[in-house]
Scaffold this active site. Sequence first.
Site, mmCIF file in Angstrom:
data_model
loop_
_atom_site.group_PDB
_atom_site.id
_atom_site.type_symbol
_atom_site.label_atom_id
_atom_site.label_comp_id
_atom_site.label_asym_id
_atom_site.label_seq_id
_atom_site.Cartn_x
_atom_site.Cartn_y
_atom_site.Cartn_z
ATOM 1 N N ARG A 1 0.858 -1.180 -0.148
ATOM 2 C CA ARG A 1 0.009 -0.042 0.091
ATOM 3 C C ARG A 1 0.745 1.121 -0.072
ATOM 4 O O ARG A 1 0.480 2.346 -0.235
ATOM 5 C CB ARG A 1 -0.905 0.033 1.197
ATOM 6 N N LYS B 1 3.147 -19.819 7.097
ATOM 7 C CA LYS B 1 2.453 -19.820 8.259
ATOM 8 C C LYS B 1 2.435 -18.544 8.879
ATOM 9 O O LYS B 1 2.997 -17.438 8.565
ATOM 10 C CB LYS B 1 3.311 -20.554 9.295
ATOM 11 N N ASP C 1 6.756 -24.640 4.282
ATOM 12 C CA ASP C 1 7.526 -24.721 5.846
ATOM 13 C C ASP C 1 8.771 -24.724 5.350
ATOM 14 O O ASP C 1 9.485 -25.380 4.886
ATOM 15 C CB ASP C 1 6.994 -25.929 6.431
ATOM 16 N N HIS C 2 9.358 -23.711 5.728
ATOM 17 C CA HIS C 2 10.819 -23.439 5.194
ATOM 18 C C HIS C 2 11.853 -24.460 5.777
ATOM 19 O O HIS C 2 12.978 -24.661 5.156
ATOM 20 C CB HIS C 2 11.192 -21.783 5.358
ATOM 21 N N LYS D 1 15.501 -26.649 3.794
ATOM 22 C CA LYS D 1 16.966 -26.786 4.221
ATOM 23 C C LYS D 1 17.530 -28.015 3.862
ATOM 24 O O LYS D 1 17.049 -29.179 3.865
ATOM 25 C CB LYS D 1 16.803 -26.781 5.969
ATOM 26 N N GLU E 1 15.943 -21.514 20.625
ATOM 27 C CA GLU E 1 16.596 -19.978 20.188
ATOM 28 C C GLU E 1 17.170 -19.300 21.248
ATOM 29 O O GLU E 1 16.687 -19.556 22.525
ATOM 30 C CB GLU E 1 15.523 -19.202 19.629
ATOM 31 N N ASP F 1 3.180 -21.843 17.050
ATOM 32 C CA ASP F 1 4.253 -21.015 16.074
ATOM 33 C C ASP F 1 5.538 -22.085 15.621
ATOM 34 O O ASP F 1 5.987 -22.006 14.519
ATOM 35 C CB ASP F 1 4.938 -19.883 16.906
ATOM 36 N N HIS G 1 6.778 -26.644 12.250
ATOM 37 C CA HIS G 1 8.300 -27.133 11.874
ATOM 38 C C HIS G 1 8.652 -28.447 12.503
ATOM 39 O O HIS G 1 9.151 -29.574 11.826
ATOM 40 C CB HIS G 1 9.301 -26.241 12.198
ATOM 41 N N LYS H 1 12.103 -20.346 23.315
ATOM 42 C CA LYS H 1 12.898 -18.902 23.137
ATOM 43 C C LYS H 1 13.845 -18.848 24.396
ATOM 44 O O LYS H 1 13.255 -19.217 25.483
ATOM 45 C CB LYS H 1 12.030 -17.881 22.929
HETATM 46 P P1 NAP Z 1 5.119 -7.307 7.654
HETATM 47 O O1 NAP Z 1 6.737 -6.827 7.563
HETATM 48 O O2 NAP Z 1 4.066 -6.584 8.424
HETATM 49 O O3 NAP Z 1 4.698 -7.023 5.979
HETATM 50 C C1 NAP Z 1 3.376 -7.053 5.494
HETATM 51 C C2 NAP Z 1 3.472 -6.449 4.098
HETATM 52 O O4 NAP Z 1 1.928 -6.565 3.746
HETATM 53 C C3 NAP Z 1 3.786 -4.991 4.143
HETATM 54 O O5 NAP Z 1 4.601 -5.092 2.544
HETATM 55 C C4 NAP Z 1 2.518 -4.232 3.958
HETATM 56 O O6 NAP Z 1 2.965 -3.022 3.338
HETATM 57 C C5 NAP Z 1 1.483 -5.266 3.172
HETATM 58 N N1 NAP Z 1 0.291 -5.057 3.269
HETATM 59 C C6 NAP Z 1 -0.534 -5.119 4.273
HETATM 60 N N2 NAP Z 1 -1.892 -4.902 4.189
HETATM 61 C C7 NAP Z 1 -1.816 -4.632 2.764
HETATM 62 C C8 NAP Z 1 -2.844 -4.687 1.691
HETATM 63 N N3 NAP Z 1 -4.310 -4.139 2.439
HETATM 64 N N4 NAP Z 1 -2.664 -4.340 0.747
HETATM 65 C C9 NAP Z 1 -1.363 -4.625 0.191
HETATM 66 N N5 NAP Z 1 -0.581 -4.923 0.874
HETATM 67 C C10 NAP Z 1 -0.643 -4.879 2.349
HETATM 68 O O7 NAP Z 1 4.871 -8.705 7.573
HETATM 69 P P2 NAP Z 1 5.851 -9.904 7.403
HETATM 70 O O8 NAP Z 1 6.949 -10.155 8.513
HETATM 71 O O9 NAP Z 1 6.497 -9.662 5.912
HETATM 72 O O10 NAP Z 1 5.099 -11.217 7.382
HETATM 73 C C11 NAP Z 1 4.001 -11.360 6.389
HETATM 74 C C12 NAP Z 1 3.396 -12.837 6.500
HETATM 75 O O11 NAP Z 1 4.326 -13.833 6.287
HETATM 76 C C13 NAP Z 1 2.720 -12.748 7.859
HETATM 77 O O12 NAP Z 1 1.540 -13.683 7.705
HETATM 78 C C14 NAP Z 1 3.952 -13.663 8.587
HETATM 79 O O13 NAP Z 1 3.219 -14.309 9.612
HETATM 80 C C15 NAP Z 1 4.293 -14.570 7.486
HETATM 81 N N6 NAP Z 1 5.729 -14.942 7.933
HETATM 82 C C16 NAP Z 1 6.782 -14.038 7.976
HETATM 83 C C17 NAP Z 1 8.262 -14.445 8.468
HETATM 84 C C18 NAP Z 1 9.147 -13.415 8.334
HETATM 85 O O14 NAP Z 1 10.375 -14.009 8.381
HETATM 86 N N7 NAP Z 1 9.097 -12.211 8.606
HETATM 87 C C19 NAP Z 1 8.234 -15.900 8.441
HETATM 88 C C20 NAP Z 1 7.539 -16.817 8.148
HETATM 89 C C21 NAP Z 1 5.918 -16.316 7.956
HETATM 90 P P3 NAP Z 1 1.915 -1.635 3.353
HETATM 91 O O15 NAP Z 1 1.661 -1.544 4.750
HETATM 92 O O16 NAP Z 1 2.791 -0.705 2.603
HETATM 93 O O17 NAP Z 1 0.758 -1.877 2.617
#
Ligand code: NAP
Length: 491
Positions: free
Chosen positions: A51, A150, A179-180, A184, A218, A237, A242, A337
């Site tokens: 966004r 996830k 599931d990353h 691995k 962790e 989680d 995993h 953790k």
């Molecule tokens: P994040 O940092 O909060 O990123 C969320 C993204 O979604 C941002 O780019 C946000 O950008 C966009 N977004 C939110 N609402 C939106 C909308 N209505 N339209 C379009 N874009 C939208 O979250 P994240 O850590 O990357 O995680 C994302 C998902 O992956 C989650 O479900 C998380 O549980 C999962 N996950 C993450 C990781 C990790 O390592 N981070 C690992 C495993 C799973 P704007 O706010 O600019 O729209």
Amino acid sequence: MTSRTIPVAEFDLVIFGGTGDLAMRKLLPGLYRRDAAGQIPAHSRIIALARTEQDTAAFCDQARASLHEHLDQSECDAALMERFLGRLQYLFNDVTNAESWDQLVTVLDQQPEHVRVYYMAVGPSLFGVIARGLAGVGLHEGNARLVVEKPLGHDLASARSLNAEIGAVFSEDRLYRIDHYLGKETVQNLMALRFANALFEPIWNSNCIDHVQITAAESLGVGSRGSYYDRAGAMRDMVQNHLMQLLCLIAMEPPYTFEADAVRDEKLKVLRALKPIQGRDALLKTVRAQYRAGEDSPSYREEAQNPDSTTDSYVAIKAEIENWRWAGVPFYLRTGKKLRARFTEIAIVFKEPTHSVFAKVTATPVVPNVLSIRLQPDEGLQLQIMTKDPGPGGFRMHDTQLDMQFSAGRSDDWRMPDAYERLLMDVVRGNQTLFMRGDEVEAAWGWIDPIIDAWESIGQEPEAYEPGSRGPMTAMEMLARDGRRWREIEK
Ligand code: NAP
């Protein structure tokens, strides 16, 4: 040197949530590395969508800075970087706005032959919204695949409704649940070890194996993820996905072929054979705990900003598989953790020799063989065996580690590929073997839910444990009751 490449078809990868943490920390670095290895075809594109109102040039600046942060400096080649950034496009689009899909249609229609991959790097509440949005403009058809990660539900009921929502648009053969851990190298090597060697299969059962330990420790606390984590806890989680996937790979029967459904059918049978843990059984077979404050570190409750939180930051479980191969072999799982170190390991602990030939000639006890499959910090395999100390004069023995380092024999600049590199290219190839099927996710929740229900009905409060420790005392006692002990969480 990067890993060997097998070419993939031209593709367009759309990252919903392209500015977020997952995209910046994992997806873009993984794609850069595949591009550097020459695996990304010339006209393939990566379209980030979020966004934030910005143009592609501003997004590329953000991506460049992030790549420099998350790649090794030796990997950051100026020409490769510019080529990779040249593949990126940015679209600002709120996916909840039904009228905002036209731009994406215009961009994707420029390359109708490309494989289309839609990666959901957004919260799960948007998965259904995006799937329906894509269907509304016909972008779900043909060569299109949807990737989700996830949390895939909070319990069985929510997992079923998530599966139904995305399944209404994308058939199972076009859904990729990541599931990353399965990406691995060591985890894939576990399968190679079991199914490409005649050595292990005859001993891979209750005749020779005493028990299995799976540890995912962790050293860090929940940090900035506190509010998300407090709604999930270690059980949802880490264990539900995993740890249970690792358990499946150790326990499954050999699939008749390494194709997706053959492998996933065998994993599903393991999940269905898990003995339920219900009611007061949970007091004996599970431990839930939360880290307290340390000398200079905050408690879980302080980090989660919830002074009354009863969420688990540590879980240990004694799992049992009710089938012929594994009768009487416990699988001890633990994750937590703020423990002693960042350490993930699967340990297959074999039985002791039935008769001690050396008892009269040496005081050294014979310790059981252990096959250790290490996922972090250093991916690799080790086999603990008893050997004789060299030299004359008595018969002294000690346990030796046979080290099967994956880096052995490779050049100095070889590096272990990251899980996302492998998984992203598998999606483009249409290979689902390392991805979870919907019924697996539901079966895992079906085993987890009664444990969480039991904790709630018994009113079991989490036990406190010291930060930097090996975990709570009751987890040690759980194994001591069985005459066993946890393996060391190595620093
Ligand atoms: P994040 O940092 O909060 O990123 C969320 C993204 O979604 C941002 O780019 C946000 O950008 C966009 N977004 C939110 N609402 C939106 C909308 N209505 N339209 C379009 N874009 C939208 O979250 P994240 O850590 O990357 O995680 C994302 C998902 O992956 C989650 O479900 C998380 O549980 C999962 N996950 C993450 C990781 C990790 O390592 N981070 C690992 C495993 C799973 P704007 O706010 O600019 O729209």
